[in-house]
Scaffold this motif. Structure first.
Motif, PDB file in Angstrom:
ATOM      1  N   LEU A 196       0.837  -1.199   0.000  1.00  0.00           N
ATOM      2  CA  LEU A 196       0.000   0.000   0.000  1.00  0.00           C
ATOM      3  C   LEU A 196       0.874   1.253   0.000  1.00  0.00           C
ATOM      4  N   GLY A 197       1.938   1.235   0.806  1.00  0.00           N
ATOM      5  CA  GLY A 197       2.878   2.341   0.797  1.00  0.00           C
ATOM      6  C   GLY A 197       3.598   2.453  -0.534  1.00  0.00           C
ATOM      7  N   ALA A 198       4.005   1.305  -1.103  1.00  0.00           N
ATOM      8  CA  ALA A 198       4.742   1.311  -2.366  1.00  0.00           C
ATOM      9  C   ALA A 198       3.901   1.864  -3.506  1.00  0.00           C
ATOM     10  N   VAL A 199       2.633   1.443  -3.568  1.00  0.00           N
ATOM     11  CA  VAL A 199       1.762   1.844  -4.680  1.00  0.00           C
ATOM     12  C   VAL A 199       1.344   3.306  -4.565  1.00  0.00           C
ATOM     13  N   THR A 200       1.044   3.764  -3.352  1.00  0.00           N
ATOM     14  CA  THR A 200       0.572   5.142  -3.173  1.00  0.00           C
ATOM     15  C   THR A 200       1.703   6.146  -3.048  1.00  0.00           C
ATOM     16  N   GLY A 201       2.904   5.662  -2.682  1.00  0.00           N
ATOM     17  CA  GLY A 201       4.006   6.573  -2.437  1.00  0.00           C
ATOM     18  C   GLY A 201       3.873   7.321  -1.124  1.00  0.00           C
ATOM     19  N   GLN A 202       3.021   6.841  -0.240  1.00  0.00           N
ATOM     20  CA  GLN A 202       2.715   7.539   1.002  1.00  0.00           C
ATOM     21  C   GLN A 202       3.336   6.859   2.220  1.00  0.00           C
ATOM     22  N   GLY A 284      -7.573 -23.355  -1.804  1.00  0.00           N
ATOM     23  CA  GLY A 284      -8.873 -22.905  -2.287  1.00  0.00           C
ATOM     24  C   GLY A 284      -9.427 -21.672  -1.609  1.00  0.00           C
ATOM     25  N   VAL A 285      -8.562 -20.816  -1.094  1.00  0.00           N
ATOM     26  CA  VAL A 285      -8.996 -19.564  -0.466  1.00  0.00           C
ATOM     27  C   VAL A 285      -8.844 -18.432  -1.470  1.00  0.00           C
ATOM     28  N   ALA A 286      -9.847 -17.579  -1.568  1.00  0.00           N
ATOM     29  CA  ALA A 286      -9.784 -16.428  -2.469  1.00  0.00           C
ATOM     30  C   ALA A 286      -8.950 -15.318  -1.833  1.00  0.00           C
ATOM     31  N   ALA A 287      -8.049 -14.726  -2.617  1.00  0.00           N
ATOM     32  CA  ALA A 287      -7.202 -13.642  -2.107  1.00  0.00           C
ATOM     33  C   ALA A 287      -7.072 -12.538  -3.160  1.00  0.00           C
ATOM     34  N   PRO A 288      -8.201 -11.973  -3.618  1.00  0.00           N
ATOM     35  CA  PRO A 288      -8.149 -11.006  -4.725  1.00  0.00           C
ATOM     36  C   PRO A 288      -7.439  -9.703  -4.373  1.00  0.00           C
ATOM     37  N   THR A 289      -7.543  -9.258  -3.138  1.00  0.00           N
ATOM     38  CA  THR A 289      -6.896  -7.992  -2.786  1.00  0.00           C
ATOM     39  C   THR A 289      -5.391  -8.162  -2.739  1.00  0.00           C
ATOM     40  N   ASN A 290      -4.926  -9.257  -2.159  1.00  0.00           N
ATOM     41  CA  ASN A 290      -3.488  -9.533  -2.158  1.00  0.00           C
ATOM     42  C   ASN A 290      -2.965  -9.684  -3.581  1.00  0.00           C
ATOM     43  N   GLN A 291      -3.752 -10.345  -4.450  1.00  0.00           N
ATOM     44  CA  GLN A 291      -3.329 -10.531  -5.834  1.00  0.00           C
ATOM     45  C   GLN A 291      -3.215  -9.191  -6.554  1.00  0.00           C
ATOM     46  N   THR A 292      -4.202  -8.329  -6.332  1.00  0.00           N
ATOM     47  CA  THR A 292      -4.173  -7.019  -6.982  1.00  0.00           C
ATOM     48  C   THR A 292      -2.984  -6.193  -6.509  1.00  0.00           C
ATOM     49  N   MET A 293      -2.734  -6.178  -5.203  1.00  0.00           N
ATOM     50  CA  MET A 293      -1.607  -5.405  -4.684  1.00  0.00           C
ATOM     51  C   MET A 293      -0.280  -5.964  -5.191  1.00  0.00           C
ATOM     52  N   ALA A 294      -0.168  -7.294  -5.234  1.00  0.00           N
ATOM     53  CA  ALA A 294       1.060  -7.907  -5.741  1.00  0.00           C
ATOM     54  C   ALA A 294       1.286  -7.524  -7.201  1.00  0.00           C
ATOM     55  N   ASP A 295       0.231  -7.576  -8.006  1.00  0.00           N
ATOM     56  CA  ASP A 295       0.379  -7.267  -9.421  1.00  0.00           C
ATOM     57  C   ASP A 295       0.658  -5.787  -9.647  1.00  0.00           C
ATOM     58  N   LEU A 296       0.101  -4.916  -8.833  1.00  0.00           N
ATOM     59  CA  LEU A 296       0.393  -3.485  -8.959  1.00  0.00           C
ATOM     60  C   LEU A 296       1.875  -3.204  -8.691  1.00  0.00           C
ATOM     61  N   VAL A 297       2.417  -3.835  -7.653  1.00  0.00           N
ATOM     62  CA  VAL A 297       3.833  -3.639  -7.349  1.00  0.00           C
ATOM     63  C   VAL A 297       4.693  -4.214  -8.471  1.00  0.00           C
ATOM     64  N   ARG A 298       4.344  -5.399  -8.975  1.00  0.00           N
ATOM     65  CA  ARG A 298       5.094  -5.991 -10.083  1.00  0.00           C
ATOM     66  C   ARG A 298       5.044  -5.096 -11.319  1.00  0.00           C
ATOM     67  N   LEU A 299       3.873  -4.516 -11.581  1.00  0.00           N
ATOM     68  CA  LEU A 299       3.728  -3.606 -12.725  1.00  0.00           C
ATOM     69  C   LEU A 299       4.622  -2.390 -12.546  1.00  0.00           C
ATOM     70  N   MET A 300       4.685  -1.845 -11.342  1.00  0.00           N
ATOM     71  CA  MET A 300       5.559  -0.698 -11.077  1.00  0.00           C
ATOM     72  C   MET A 300       7.024  -1.069 -11.304  1.00  0.00           C
ATOM     73  N   GLU A 301       7.404  -2.269 -10.884  1.00  0.00           N
ATOM     74  CA  GLU A 301       8.791  -2.705 -11.066  1.00  0.00           C
ATOM     75  C   GLU A 301       9.130  -2.859 -12.542  1.00  0.00           C
ATOM     76  N   GLN A 302       8.175  -3.360 -13.335  1.00  0.00           N
ATOM     77  CA  GLN A 302       8.432  -3.593 -14.758  1.00  0.00           C
ATOM     78  C   GLN A 302       8.483  -2.299 -15.551  1.00  0.00           C
ATOM     79  N   THR A 303       7.661  -1.331 -15.170  1.00  0.00           N
ATOM     80  CA  THR A 303       7.526  -0.126 -15.988  1.00  0.00           C
ATOM     81  C   THR A 303       8.528   0.968 -15.613  1.00  0.00           C
ATOM     82  N   ARG A 304       9.259   0.790 -14.511  1.00  0.00           N
ATOM     83  CA  ARG A 304      10.212   1.834 -14.159  1.00  0.00           C
ATOM     84  C   ARG A 304      11.531   1.691 -14.926  1.00  0.00           C
ATOM     85  N   GLY A 305      11.644   0.604 -15.708  1.00  0.00           N
ATOM     86  CA  GLY A 305      12.859   0.403 -16.495  1.00  0.00           C
ATOM     87  C   GLY A 305      13.888  -0.275 -15.686  1.00  0.00           C
TER      88      GLY A 305
END
Length: 305
Positions: A196-202, A284-305
């Motif tokens: 949450l801190g990584a994605v928001t920068g806060q 078999g446990v749903a973890a959509p919020t963790n998945q979204t946060m993980a993918d957002l951080v991965r996307l930030m890592e990929q797009t920063r060059g």
């Protein structure tokens, strides 16, 4: 346990190496950063904590300098470096060296077990602050604790000896026969605040609001459900209390994952939220919020060059 190896000269590695050496044990600190190792080997570690500032002399070198007998090796690299770090000391496995991982996230003990027998592996958490200053300075203030146990029942005595070693070094160290509870509870804490801190920068204060709290609550709920499905009896109110304390008392703190983003370093997302998602799918446990946060951080890592 008097011959100690510390692997990784980051903030936690330097803090533990300095305090253990100060307590009288023979300590060797190893890392791949030659400039940092040379500075420590020449001038020691400049340690600042609630007892003041002092310089602790100790040996520092490379993995090849770690020769038996070594009673205990403490692994303090980031998770993505665990495999290469532990392979670099594979020559110690046959001599009976125990390995203690106090790293963040899930999966590090299993990586260690690829090289060392499970009976020689100890695991736990280090819930205390540490910040590097320059090549060989480290600072730590305030309360915190270390909790550890063994990967198998055969390692219980060694885990108790390691607890006593850390207590002599000034840490609030506790042995636990149910160490997976503490590990999963820290994972929940880190999973809630780090991405949450990584994605928001806060800093913490910036996520202590209604939308931030909703995301935090959803992450914790998913981690608790996953841990319980794996038979680990985590305490949800205790996790929530730790998060509340961090948001109230450390409002200016920037999560380590945010610091990684700012510095252009790889994060430990695959060992925190990513690892939670892997284990959630397995039961078999749903973890959509963790998945979204993980993918957002991965996307930030990929797009920063």
């Amino acid at each position: 346990m008097q011959s100690i190896l510390v692997i990784g000269a980051g903030s936690m590695g330097c803090l533990f190496a300095a305090r253990i050496a100060e307590s009288g044990a023979d300590v060797l600190l190893i890392d791949v950063d030659k400039s940092r190792i040379d500075a420590i080997d020449k001038d020691g570690i400049h340690l600042t904590d609630d007892n003041g500032t002092r310089t602790i002399p100790l040996r520092a070198g490379l993995a090849a300098d770690a020769q038996p007998p070594i009673d205990l090796a403490l692994l303090f690299t980031k998770g993505m470096h665990s495999r290469s770090a532990i392979r670099s000391i594979a020559h110690l496995a046959a001599s009976g060296t125990y390995v203690l991982t106090l790293q963040n996230g899930l999966g590090n003990p299993e990586i260690v077990a690829e090289t060392f027998p499970a009976d020689q592996i100890l695991k736990g958490i280090a819930a205390l602050p540490a910040d590097l200053h320059g090549l060989n300075g480290v600072e730590s203030h305030g309360a915190g604790h270390v909790e550890l146990g063994a990967m198998t029942p055969a390692g219980a005595q060694a885990a108790q000896a390691a607890t006593a070693l850390l207590a002599r070094a000034g840490f609030d160290a506790r042995y636990s026969a149910e160490i997976d509870v503490a590990i999963w509870e820290k994972v929940a804490f880190n999973a809630a605040l780090n991405p949450l801190g990584a994605v928001t920068g806060q800093p913490n204060a910036g996520v202590d609001n209604a939308p931030g709290r909703r995301i935090i609550a959803a992450i914790v709920e998913e981690v608790v459900a996953t841990a319980q499905a794996h038979g680990v009896a985590v305490d949800k109110p205790r996790i929530e209390g730790a998060i509340d304390h961090a948001l109230a008392e450390h409002r200016g703190h920037k999560a380590s994952m945010l610091q990684d983003m700012i510095a252009g370093r790889a994060s430990e997302i695959d060992f925190i939220n990513g690892a939670v998602c892997d284990r959630a799918r397995a039961v078999g446990v749903a973890a959509p919020t963790n998945q979204t946060m993980a993918d957002l951080v991965r996307l930030m890592e990929q797009t920063r060059g």
